[in-house]
Design a protein around this motif. Structure first.
Motif, PDB file in Angstrom:
ATOM      1  N   ASN A 130      -3.226   3.762   5.553  1.00 21.34           N
ATOM      2  CA  ASN A 130      -2.145   4.477   4.853  1.00 21.34           C
ATOM      3  C   ASN A 130      -2.604   5.853   4.375  1.00 21.34           C
ATOM      4  O   ASN A 130      -1.848   6.822   4.427  1.00 21.34           O
ATOM      5  CB  ASN A 130      -1.642   3.630   3.666  1.00 21.34           C
ATOM      6  N   ASP A 131      -3.861   5.948   3.945  1.00 18.00           N
ATOM      7  CA  ASP A 131      -4.399   7.225   3.491  1.00 18.00           C
ATOM      8  C   ASP A 131      -4.524   8.217   4.647  1.00 18.00           C
ATOM      9  O   ASP A 131      -4.415   9.421   4.455  1.00 18.00           O
ATOM     10  CB  ASP A 131      -5.792   7.038   2.866  1.00 18.00           C
ATOM     11  N   ASP A 171      -0.485   8.137  -2.407  1.00 17.70           N
ATOM     12  CA  ASP A 171      -0.198   9.513  -2.832  1.00 17.70           C
ATOM     13  C   ASP A 171       1.041   9.616  -3.713  1.00 17.70           C
ATOM     14  O   ASP A 171       1.857  10.531  -3.559  1.00 17.70           O
ATOM     15  CB  ASP A 171      -0.029  10.421  -1.594  1.00 17.70           C
ATOM     16  N   ARG A 172       1.137   8.699  -4.642  1.00 14.26           N
ATOM     17  CA  ARG A 172       2.335   8.676  -5.476  1.00 14.26           C
ATOM     18  C   ARG A 172       2.398   9.843  -6.462  1.00 14.26           C
ATOM     19  O   ARG A 172       3.431  10.089  -7.083  1.00 14.26           O
ATOM     20  CB  ARG A 172       2.440   7.338  -6.227  1.00 14.26           C
ATOM     21  N   ASP A 227       0.820  -1.214   0.000  1.00 18.45           N
ATOM     22  CA  ASP A 227       0.000   0.000   0.000  1.00 18.45           C
ATOM     23  C   ASP A 227       0.852   1.261   0.000  1.00 18.45           C
ATOM     24  O   ASP A 227       0.476   2.266  -0.608  1.00 18.45           O
ATOM     25  CB  ASP A 227      -0.949  -0.001   1.203  1.00 18.45           C
ATOM     26  N   ARG A 282       1.663   2.590  -3.182  1.00 21.32           N
ATOM     27  CA  ARG A 282       0.499   3.113  -3.904  1.00 21.32           C
ATOM     28  C   ARG A 282      -0.140   4.309  -3.183  1.00 21.32           C
ATOM     29  O   ARG A 282      -1.269   4.672  -3.468  1.00 21.32           O
ATOM     30  CB  ARG A 282      -0.569   2.014  -4.046  1.00 21.32           C
ATOM     31  N   ARG A 325     -10.295  10.326  -0.970  1.00 18.74           N
ATOM     32  CA  ARG A 325     -10.286   9.919  -2.376  1.00 18.74           C
ATOM     33  C   ARG A 325     -11.210  10.787  -3.221  1.00 18.74           C
ATOM     34  O   ARG A 325     -11.114  10.791  -4.431  1.00 18.74           O
ATOM     35  CB  ARG A 325     -10.699   8.451  -2.504  1.00 18.74           C
TER      36      ARG A 325
END
Lengths: 217, 427
Positions: B214-215, B178-179, B173, B176, B297
């Motif tokens: 993670n977000d 805020d890449r 995660d 992946r 999101r």
């Protein structure tokens, strides 16, 4: 790319689920199929997400309502809502990570525990463009699919390879199941009849599908 | 902290040029006279460090927080610190927490040496039985470095196994997360996010790691340069969010909030609820992600942060710090030790929480975020009733609007629904 049809005009609505381990590319397969988009920066899926696309199958307009889910085991709690009413499933693994192929068995069991036996299942080996990193051979996957009576295809959401084919094939097969049972369905075109098992994944069907595939390197 | 002195938010959270097209457009702009500026913030402290929280909340609820001070302001909003303390007292708390984090991290490092090394893993290090992985095919990823992993024999402790099994998921995660931001081009920064989430999963093993955390954590890593500070800020955010992430074999915590949402819509707009049920949306699963990661999101990065801080300001309760400290020291007393609520004290509550206090509600399952979803649905109720024939239509209609929302206005709408709900629910 063929023109995308307006969503509100269709003969059949089929619910299709995407399952498989975390990071195998489920969401990118979905966005490739429904919006012709791929993102290297795509984020992990939280819970469930949905998208639709209508295509022509035989002489009918079929609208696919595709459910995409988080791959993490912890999200299995919402499984029953997720699988309810599904008539098709794409079970995805990553051809560069063997462990995601190993887990296919587990996913298959879950799928069969929670869905109607008529469900059309296709095993998908995604990321087939990463030829130098391949860890699962096409033959192994093919053999597994035959053993388990599922369809099989290798895809690359990045290169847009076989994505269209995979979804179209699943939707076509669902349509065949539905057509064979047309008399029982009445006025609810989305529902598949319960009870009688239709063997949609016979060996002949599998090899027919394999001809469409083209990706072993 | 950041090297740019400009007031443009874009310079704080720079987007990689090649990703501009992939992310929602940033709408937030600091507004003079509304947004809490650095100057205002510093002026809100007395000489010894007492913070005029009422004044600060008023500002934030009107225009958010300037990007240059978000991190330090969030620490107060989330209850890391007591505004009624001095600079010295807070420094002590900070110091103590940093040491505590170092100790926790060292404990994790002992089990998995790659933690804190600036690297991280994306493939499993043990199998479900606790046996170390040896299959080379599982470590084709460049991040995998079996050599730096804990060598040792089969792990027997269930807690340890469970934690180790989550580490590669965190890695999958992190790569992946805020890449599109320049910040996460750096592998060091990715590893920092991985470290914090890994330590958290160990400390809060009841919850562990669930996708979506993670977000929540990512902005803290960017806003607070010190890793320990970022950890504690995240840990405090999780205090209000962790129940959403609790999962059993049959349910996941956020479903409690989805039921609350269902209850709210049923109360304020029964027709809409019935319609949603008819299109198989009665479980409100389409709001799952919004509640799990607090609309991150649906918004651009900066607008997501703006929404969070306005929301937390509205939810602010002056007892938050004391109640957290109390629950940590396990002193069992009655909840809400609120003394007599004077007018002055009422001003130290956020708008939303004040309403709850006034009406005597202390329902943990009804945070403002739930009312925000409800208000979004309400705003679109005509279109939903007319056009939504399936769940996907609901998602599309709701999605169309969330991208265009102004966070502050949307939250004020949510407050109206909250009021309406409280009134109707009383009857």
């Amino acid at each position: 790319m063929a023109a995308y049809r307006a969503d509100d005009d269709y003969d059949y609505l089929f619910k299709v689920v995407l399952i498989g381990d975390s990071g195998v590319g489920k969401s990118n397969l979905l966005s490739r199929f429904t919006r012709n988009e791929f993102s290297l920066e795509s984020k992990s899926t939280i819970g469930v997400e949905f998208a639709t696309r209508s295509i022509r199958v035989d002489d009918k307009i079929v609208k696919a309502q595709i459910w995409d889910t988080a791959g993490q085991e912890r999200y299995r709690a919402i499984t029953s809502a997720y699988y309810r009413g599904a008539v098709g499933a794409l079970l995805v693994y990553d051809v560069t990570r063997h462990v995601t192929f190993k887990n296919v068995e587990r996913w298959l069991k879950e799928l069969r525990d929670h869905t109607d036996s008529n469900i059309v299942i296709m095993l998908i080996g995604n990321k087939a463009d990463l030829r130098h990193l391949r860890a699962v051979s096409t033959e192994d996957a093919k053999a597994f699919a035959e053993r388990e009576n599922t369809f099989f295809m290798e895809t690359s959401a990045l290169e847009s390879m076989n994505v269209e084919n995979a979804f179209t094939e699943v939707l076509t097969q669902i349509h065949h199941v539905v057509s064979r049972k047309a008399l029982d369905i009445g006025d609810d075109p989305a529902a598949l009849p319960k009870g009688q098992t239709i063997n949609v994944g016979s060996k002949d069907d599998v090899s027919a599908v394999k001809k469409v595939g083209c990706c072993s390197s | 902290m950041k090297n740019s002195a400009s007031g443009e938010p874009d310079s704080y959270f720079a987007i990689r040029p090649e990703c501009q097209g992939d992310v929602p457009k940033a709408r937030f702009k600091p507004k003079i006279g509304k947004t809490l500026s650095a100057r205002r913030w510093h002026a809100a402290f007395s000489q010894d460090g007492h913070l005029d929280i009422a004044g600060v909340l008023r500002r934030i609820q009107r225009g958010g927080v300037h990007p240059s001070i978000k991190g330090v302001v969030w620490e107060f909003l989330l209850g890391c610190f007591d505004p009624n303390s001095t600079f010295n007292e807070r420094n002590e708390v900070r110091q103590r927490r940093r040491e505590q984090y170092d100790a926790l991290k060292a404990e994790c490092q002992k089990m998995v040496p790659i933690i804190g090394s600036g690297k991280f893993i994306t493939a499993a290090i043990i199998n479900d039985d606790g046996q170390p992985m040896q299959d080379p095919s599982t470590s084709s990823d460049p991040h995998d470095n079996i050599g730096v992993m804990s060598s040792n024999d089969a792990v027997s402790d269930k807690k340890v196994i469970q934690w180790k099994l989550s580490l590669h998921q965190i890695g999958l995660d992190v790569v992946r997360t805020d890449r599109a931001l320049v910040f996460y081009e750096s592998e060091i920064n990715q590893a920092k996010l991985w470290d914090i989430l890994s330590v958290y999963a160990w400390v809060d093993n009841d919850i562990g790691y669930v996708q979506g955390m993670n977000d929540i954590c990512s902005p803290m890593v960017i806003l607070l340069e010190n890793e320990a500070d970022a950890f504690w800020c995240f840990q405090h955010a999780m205090r209000r969010l962790r129940e959403n992430f609790r999962s059993s074999s049959s349910s996941i915590g956020v479903q409690t909030q989805l039921s609350t949402l269902s209850e709210i819509i049923k109360t304020v707009d029964p027709k809409l609820h019935q319609h949603l049920e008819e299109v198989d949306g009665g479980e409100y699963l389409f709001a799952f992600r919004m509640l799990m990661v607090l609309f991150r999101r649906e918004f651009s990065f900066i607008d997501g942060l703006y929404l969070w801080e306005v929301m937390w300001a509205m939810e602010y309760n002056p007892n938050i710090f004391a109640s957290y400290e109390e629950s940590d020291s396990n002193v069992a007393t009655g909840k809400n030790v609120a003394p007599k609520i004077s007018n002055k004290l009422l001003k130290q509550y956020g708008k939303f929480e004040r309403k709850n206090v006034e009406t005597g509600r202390t329902d943990q399952n009804s945070p403002l975020a739930v009312f925000l979803v409800a208000s979004v649905l309400e705003t679109k109720n005509k279109r939903l009733l007319k056009e939504a024939k399936g769940l996907d239509d609901v998602v599309k209609i709701v999605g169309d609007i969330t991208g265009k929302l102004d966070a502050r206005k949307a939250l004020n709408e949510a407050l109206k629904i909250h009021k309406k709900y409280l009134n109707k629910a009383k009857k």
